[in-house]
Enzyme design. Structure first.
Site, short mmCIF file in Angstrom:
data_model
loop_
_atom_site.label_atom_id
_atom_site.label_comp_id
_atom_site.label_asym_id
_atom_site.label_seq_id
_atom_site.Cartn_x
_atom_site.Cartn_y
_atom_site.Cartn_z
N ASN A 213 21.12 2.89 6.84
CA ASN A 213 21.14 3.23 5.41
C ASN A 213 22.10 4.39 5.17
O ASN A 213 22.76 4.86 6.10
CB ASN A 213 19.72 3.58 4.94
CG ASN A 213 19.13 4.73 5.73
OD1 ASN A 213 19.66 5.84 5.72
ND2 ASN A 213 18.05 4.46 6.46
N ASP A 282 12.68 0.98 7.23
CA ASP A 282 11.33 0.43 7.11
C ASP A 282 11.11 -0.75 8.05
O ASP A 282 10.00 -1.00 8.48
CB ASP A 282 11.08 -0.01 5.66
CG ASP A 282 10.90 1.20 4.74
OD1 ASP A 282 10.17 2.12 5.15
OD2 ASP A 282 11.51 1.24 3.65
N ILE A 312 6.21 7.08 10.77
CA ILE A 312 6.12 8.26 11.65
C ILE A 312 5.36 9.37 10.95
O ILE A 312 4.40 9.93 11.50
CB ILE A 312 7.53 8.71 12.08
CG1 ILE A 312 8.26 7.56 12.79
CG2 ILE A 312 7.45 9.94 12.99
CD1 ILE A 312 9.73 7.81 13.07
N LYS A 346 3.30 8.71 -3.30
CA LYS A 346 3.68 8.76 -1.88
C LYS A 346 2.97 9.91 -1.16
O LYS A 346 2.55 9.76 -0.02
CB LYS A 346 5.21 8.93 -1.77
CG LYS A 346 5.77 8.57 -0.43
CD LYS A 346 7.28 8.41 -0.47
CE LYS A 346 7.69 7.07 -1.08
NZ LYS A 346 9.14 6.88 -1.11
N LYS A 350 0.78 9.10 2.04
CA LYS A 350 1.13 9.63 3.36
C LYS A 350 0.11 10.67 3.82
O LYS A 350 0.09 11.04 4.99
CB LYS A 350 2.51 10.28 3.33
CG LYS A 350 3.64 9.35 2.88
CD LYS A 350 4.39 8.78 4.05
CE LYS A 350 5.45 7.79 3.56
NZ LYS A 350 6.17 7.16 4.66
#
Ligand code: CTP
Length: 406
Positions: A213, A282, A312, A346, A350
């Protein structure tokens, strides 16, 4: 704001061939926003001329303590009181031996002794032949100068002007600059170990192709640099990027998400803070080929089967929670739209106390950025700035949130 804006540096040079590098240092300090006043010893003036340094610093250079240009004829008092730091580069063996005894028989040593010690730090960049550097007298002097409050920088290793090879040459101008910039940062992360991921990951498809990316790694490298400047021990797990390792940072290079996961797991138990800036792919290619996939006439176009990479940050945050939050986790979110809503979701997903959001496409590869910090208390905007400056502001925010070490 540049790194050394509003800082006034008194740059002293004692005799040594490294004086030519200090001309570069003078220029680098000015480029970083500092004003610079140069003092040469008579020996230094054998290697570079006052004219060179006057042209580079934009100020007349001082050599003699009897210089009549100062109305009170006390250059050592006047020059040392207006400085934010006194940097001696190069610091020769003889000059350090002299300082050690508090001798003051020329303008530079006089200024070192006369400076207000608590307000004007003395930073020495030694430059010596390798035998001179290793000599017990030099090592003893360096230890005593440190004990007396001077900051003695390390030395470089490699080819020396005398033709020998070894330790002792002066650090490069950009290394001295980095030390000086770091010196002025608050040491609010001293004693902390900070683990940072940065850059993209590269998921191979075959030995020559892969999925990656547009992350440049610049924000993550800035975070690692800022954490180091704030006094932390820093481990930087970096995906494939061509960026120089920030000074004093330990770097572990990885390519794939799985390698990044392994490297992070190896370090996480010793870390106090984990900052995940990496743009981890991803997905990876399922069953990648060990040989280059050839395109053959009439053959169908290959289809890619993808499989999900581990999260991770998600895993590290879960294990930190399981160990009652001993590791403070910070996530990054690069979004293209609805920044705050996506970032808040998010942060929950997470399970991290702090999430830093930015607009990905607007910032990839650039040296500046704007960040939005999201935590349980709400949203805090950090307006556009250089990435390194934002990274420093972020470190200040993290330091504020860390439990005090006992
Ligand atoms: N991250 C990670 N491991 C992954 C994916 C992301 O550690 N496999 C970390 C990133 O380093 C970043 C944060 O998680 O700190 C957010 O990454 P991002 O890719 O934006 O989030 P995703 O969960 O993948 O969500 P989406 O792609 O849908 O935006």
């Amino acid at each position: 704001m540049s790194d050394l804006s509003k800082r006034h540096i008194l740059l002293g040079m004692s005799g040594g061939i490294a004086c030519y590098k200090s001309a570069e240092l003078c220029r680098a300090l000015i480029k970083a926003g500092a004003t610079v006043q140069v003092i040469l010893t008579e020996a230094a003036a054998q290697f570079v001329t006052p004219v060179t340094l006057q042209a580079l610093s934009g100020r007349p250079v001082y050599v003699s303590q009897w210089d009549p240009r100062e109305p009170n004829n006390m250059a050592h008092i006047n020059l040392s009181r207006e400085a934010d730091a006194l940097v001696v580069a190069p610091a020769s063996a003889d000059f350090m031996a002299k300082l050690l005894h508090g001798r003051a028989d020329d303008l530079l040593s006089l200024s070192c002794l006369a400076r207000p010690m608590r307000r004007v730090p003395l930073i020495l960049a030694p430059a010596l032949n390798r035998e001179m550097w290793q000599h017990p007298a030099t090592q003893r002097n360096v230890a005593q100068l440190r004990a007396d409050g001077a900051q003695v920088l390390g030395v470089g290793e490699g080819d020396q002007a005398c033709g020998e090879t070894g330790d002792g040459r002066m650090l490069e101008p950009e290394e001295i600059l980095a030390e000086l910039v770091a010196f002025f940062q608050p040491k609010t992360l001293a004693g902390q170990r900070v683990l940072v991921t940065a850059g993209p990951t590269f998921e191979p498809l075959d030995p020559v192709r892969g999925l990656t990316n547009r992350s440049s790694g610049k924000m993550g490298f800035a975070v690692a640099q800022a954490a180091r400047e704030f006094g932390a021990e820093v481990i930087l797990v970096a995906g494939p990027v061509h960026l120089e390792t920030p000074r004093g940072v330990r770097r572990v290079n990885v390519e794939t998400a799985l390698e990044m996961q392994t490297a992070v797991q190896a370090e996480m138990n010793q870390a106090d803070v984990f900052v995940a800036t990496a743009a981890v792919a991803d997905w990876r290619v399922e069953g990648g080929s060990t040989q280059k996939i050839k395109k053959a006439q009439g053959e169908p176009v290959p289809t890619l089967a993808l499989t999900e990479n581990p999260d991770i940050l998600g895993q590290v945050a879960a294990s930190a929670r399981a160990q009652s939050g001993a590791l403070y986790c910070v996530g990054f979110a690069a979004e293209s739209h609805d920044l705050i809503a996506h970032a808040q979701a998010k942060r929950e997903r997470k399970g991290v106390p702090l999430l830093v959001a930015n607009l990905g496409p607007a910032t990839f590869g650039r040296d500046d950025n704007a960040l939005t910090l999201i935590d349980a208390q709400g949203v805090h905007e950090m307006p556009p700035n250089r990435k390194i400056e934002l990274a420093r502001q972020l470190m200040a925010e993290i330091a504020r949130r860390l439990p005090k070490k006992t």
